[in-house]
Structures are given as C-alpha cells and as structure tokens.
Design a protein around this motif. Structure first.
Motif, PDB file in Angstrom:
ATOM      1  N   CYS A 194       0.842  -1.195   0.000  1.00  0.00           N
ATOM      2  CA  CYS A 194       0.000   0.000   0.000  1.00  0.00           C
ATOM      3  C   CYS A 194       0.877   1.245   0.000  1.00  0.00           C
ATOM      4  O   CYS A 194       1.992   1.232   0.521  1.00  0.00           O
ATOM      5  CB  CYS A 194      -0.988   0.004   1.161  1.00  0.00           C
ATOM      6  N   ALA A 195       0.364   2.272  -0.616  1.00  0.00           N
ATOM      7  CA  ALA A 195       1.069   3.546  -0.716  1.00  0.00           C
ATOM      8  C   ALA A 195       0.221   4.603  -0.020  1.00  0.00           C
ATOM      9  O   ALA A 195      -0.916   4.871  -0.432  1.00  0.00           O
ATOM     10  CB  ALA A 195       1.304   3.920  -2.175  1.00  0.00           C
ATOM     11  N   LYS A 196       0.769   5.197   1.019  1.00  0.00           N
ATOM     12  CA  LYS A 196       0.053   6.208   1.794  1.00  0.00           C
ATOM     13  C   LYS A 196       0.492   7.582   1.321  1.00  0.00           C
ATOM     14  O   LYS A 196       1.650   7.974   1.500  1.00  0.00           O
ATOM     15  CB  LYS A 196       0.347   6.031   3.285  1.00  0.00           C
ATOM     16  N   VAL A 197      -0.428   8.306   0.714  1.00  0.00           N
ATOM     17  CA  VAL A 197      -0.140   9.628   0.160  1.00  0.00           C
ATOM     18  C   VAL A 197      -0.619  10.668   1.172  1.00  0.00           C
ATOM     19  O   VAL A 197      -1.825  10.829   1.382  1.00  0.00           O
ATOM     20  CB  VAL A 197      -0.840   9.839  -1.196  1.00  0.00           C
ATOM     21  N   TYR A 198       0.316  11.366   1.799  1.00  0.00           N
ATOM     22  CA  TYR A 198      -0.041  12.352   2.813  1.00  0.00           C
ATOM     23  C   TYR A 198      -0.694  13.573   2.181  1.00  0.00           C
ATOM     24  O   TYR A 198      -0.249  14.065   1.138  1.00  0.00           O
ATOM     25  CB  TYR A 198       1.201  12.789   3.591  1.00  0.00           C
ATOM     26  N   LYS A 199      -1.737  14.058   2.826  1.00  0.00           N
ATOM     27  CA  LYS A 199      -2.402  15.269   2.357  1.00  0.00           C
ATOM     28  C   LYS A 199      -1.617  16.496   2.803  1.00  0.00           C
ATOM     29  O   LYS A 199      -0.895  16.469   3.793  1.00  0.00           O
ATOM     30  CB  LYS A 199      -3.829  15.333   2.909  1.00  0.00           C
ATOM     31  N   GLU A 200      -1.767  17.577   2.034  1.00  0.00           N
ATOM     32  CA  GLU A 200      -1.154  18.840   2.432  1.00  0.00           C
ATOM     33  C   GLU A 200      -1.798  19.301   3.736  1.00  0.00           C
ATOM     34  O   GLU A 200      -2.952  18.965   4.044  1.00  0.00           O
ATOM     35  CB  GLU A 200      -1.354  19.890   1.347  1.00  0.00           C
ATOM     36  N   SER A 201      -1.064  20.092   4.506  1.00  0.00           N
ATOM     37  CA  SER A 201      -1.569  20.537   5.804  1.00  0.00           C
ATOM     38  C   SER A 201      -2.897  21.282   5.678  1.00  0.00           C
ATOM     39  O   SER A 201      -3.756  21.192   6.553  1.00  0.00           O
ATOM     40  CB  SER A 201      -0.529  21.424   6.496  1.00  0.00           C
ATOM     41  N   SER A 202      -3.079  22.001   4.564  1.00  0.00           N
ATOM     42  CA  SER A 202      -4.316  22.764   4.369  1.00  0.00           C
ATOM     43  C   SER A 202      -5.517  21.859   4.115  1.00  0.00           C
ATOM     44  O   SER A 202      -6.661  22.275   4.265  1.00  0.00           O
ATOM     45  CB  SER A 202      -4.155  23.727   3.193  1.00  0.00           C
ATOM     46  N   GLN A 203      -5.243  20.594   3.730  1.00  0.00           N
ATOM     47  CA  GLN A 203      -6.326  19.656   3.428  1.00  0.00           C
ATOM     48  C   GLN A 203      -6.609  18.698   4.574  1.00  0.00           C
ATOM     49  O   GLN A 203      -7.631  18.025   4.571  1.00  0.00           O
ATOM     50  CB  GLN A 203      -5.966  18.840   2.177  1.00  0.00           C
ATOM     51  N   ARG A 204      -5.693  18.649   5.543  1.00  0.00           N
ATOM     52  CA  ARG A 204      -5.894  17.718   6.643  1.00  0.00           C
ATOM     53  C   ARG A 204      -6.919  18.273   7.619  1.00  0.00           C
ATOM     54  O   ARG A 204      -6.963  19.467   7.889  1.00  0.00           O
ATOM     55  CB  ARG A 204      -4.573  17.472   7.395  1.00  0.00           C
TER      56      ARG A 204
END
Length: 281
Positions: free
Chosen positions: A42-52
C-alpha cells in the motif's frame, strides 16, 4: 485506474509498477493498493496541511527535533521553508515510529520507503488475503473483545517502553488481520519523554480502547489502565512483561498550589523571552 499525480514519481523511479485501487481516504492521507514486482503493498499519500482535518498539530510537534537552528526558527516564524520542513517532519515521524515499534515487537505494518511525501509499506491482510478491516467495522463476541483489549493494552505498553505514544489511537486506526489487531496511522506519534502532554495522550488512547471494546464487553468500559500504565512509566517501573491490574491507588498528597503557580510564572517568563527573541530575529 488512472495513476494519481503524487504516485507518478514512484512509478518513474521503479518503486511501484501498478496502482490497483484506492483503499481508503482519511483525515491525513489517502491510501492506495499498489503492485511492486510480485508483491502487493500500500502507498500512503499524505495530504497537504491545508487539506488535513487533523487540527491539533502543535501538541504533537512538541519535542520533535529538527536538523538545525535555521529550521527551528523557520518553523517558529511559519515561513514557506518552515512549513515545508514541518511537513517533512510530520511524515518522517511515522516512518521513524514504524521502524522503532516494529523492532520493539509492536504489531505495525512493515515500512519500506518514504519518497516524495508517499509512504510505501506492507498491506495488512485478513485470513483470506483481502485488505484487513478496521476495528470499527468488525463485530466481536465478548470473549474476542476481551482478548483484543488485552492484546492492545500490551501493544500500548510495548510502545511506551520504546518511548512512543500513538496519540490518536482508536478503532479507526486499528486493523484486524488473521492474528488480531494491528496498529496503523502514526504521523502524530509523540516521544513520551519530551512532550508535556504525553500522559494525557496516553490516557486518552487507552480510554478510546476501553470505549470501543466496551461496546462488546461492558466491563471494559471503566478501568484505570491508562493511569496505571503512565504511573508505572513515570516511576521507571514499566516493563514489556508488566502485569496490569486496571487499578491505581488514590492520591493522598494535597496539591502544592505554590509550586503550580511557580511553574506558571516560569512558563510566562519563558514565553515573553521567546517572543522577544522572535521579534529581534
């Protein structure tokens, strides 16, 4: 499926061959099932801080070290470079925690690499080879709930013995594979020795376990395991094989109001000094 933009660099570097499907999207990341040679990961793509939607970052950043004073000043001032550095620290925290916890015997996914804001790691599966369900999607018998509760408390103890607290542990970031619970989602993990809110976070993690598993075995809902674990850790008595009771002796000492006020005054003076240095820079 169409390759998400954030996964394209991993394909170009040969780290991922094929993106098979989206597995889930959470408050901090989107996870995809990918093929890497003969392996499914699995590949975990971190969201930008503005989207979290995870809005308590300040509490979790406390005690995390950066490489140099320039980075520390940039983070404190909130510059573009500082925000980038803070994002990298947020992502690296999960990788560091996964490696440390795996070495300590905690049941977590095996990490492989973090590249361009994407964490490539083991896909946790159930007994039939499908992606493992989250604990909140599983119906348990009272016996299973008690067994899971004991297993998870042991995992919390192992984590704390390794110096780490999950910080956001709940039924939504625990998977259930063929052998029981597996703990996931650790970018907000904190170091117990360097975060002033560590005790409260540990107790909250355990309270969440009590609540979710107490739905199936009501006697699990009310206990003092969190306080007991933290008290043992604070006293230097916590070991991986410590037998827990769920009870804590009542505090008999009266509060030292003078000492509390003294600590508040010291904190106020330190904040004034920090603000003064900040304006001088």
């Amino acid at each position: 499926m169409k390759v998400p933009k954030r996964l394209q660099p991993l394909i170009e570097e040969g780290l991922v061959d094929t993106v098979l499907r989206q597995l889930m999207s959470g408050k901090e990341a989107t996870v995809y099932v990918v093929r890497c040679g003969d392996d499914i990961r699995c590949a975990k793509v971190y969201k930008e801080s503005s989207q979290r939607s995870f809005r308590q970052a300040a509490s979790y950043q406390e005690g995390r070290k950066v490489k140099n004073s320039r980075q520390a000043r940039a983070i404190e001032k909130g510059t573009r470079y500082g925000r980038k550095t803070q994002e990298e620290a947020w992502q690296n925290a999960e990788v560091d925690a996964l490696y440390r916890l795996a070495a300590a015997g905690v049941r977590v996914p095996v990490p492989y690499i973090c590249f361009e804001g994407v964490l490539l790691m083991e896909l946790v599966t159930d007994g039939e080879g499908h992606a493992a369900p989250r604990l909140n999607d599983v119906e348990l018998s009272p016996e299973q709930a008690r067994a899971f509760h004991a297993q998870l408390l042991h995992q919390v103890v192992l984590m704390l013995c390794a110096g780490i607290i999950h910080g956001d542990l709940s039924e939504f970031n625990i998977l259930v594979d063929a052998n029981g619970p597996v703990i996931i989602d650790l970018p907000q993990a904190i170091y117990a020795a360097s975060n002033t809110e560590a005790g409260a976070m540990l107790e909250r993690d355990v309270a969440n376990l009590n609540a979710c598993l107490g739905r199936f075995a009501p006697e699990l809902a009310n206990n003092q395991y969190g306080k007991e674990i933290w008290a043992l850790y604070s006293a230097g008595l916590l070991r991986p094989d410590t037998v827990l009771t769920g009870h804590v002796a009542p505090e008999t000492r009266s509060a030292d109001v003078g000492a509390v006020l003294h600590e508040i005054e010291i904190a106020r003076q330190e904040e004034e000094e920090r603000q003064r240095r900040l304006h001088q820079d």
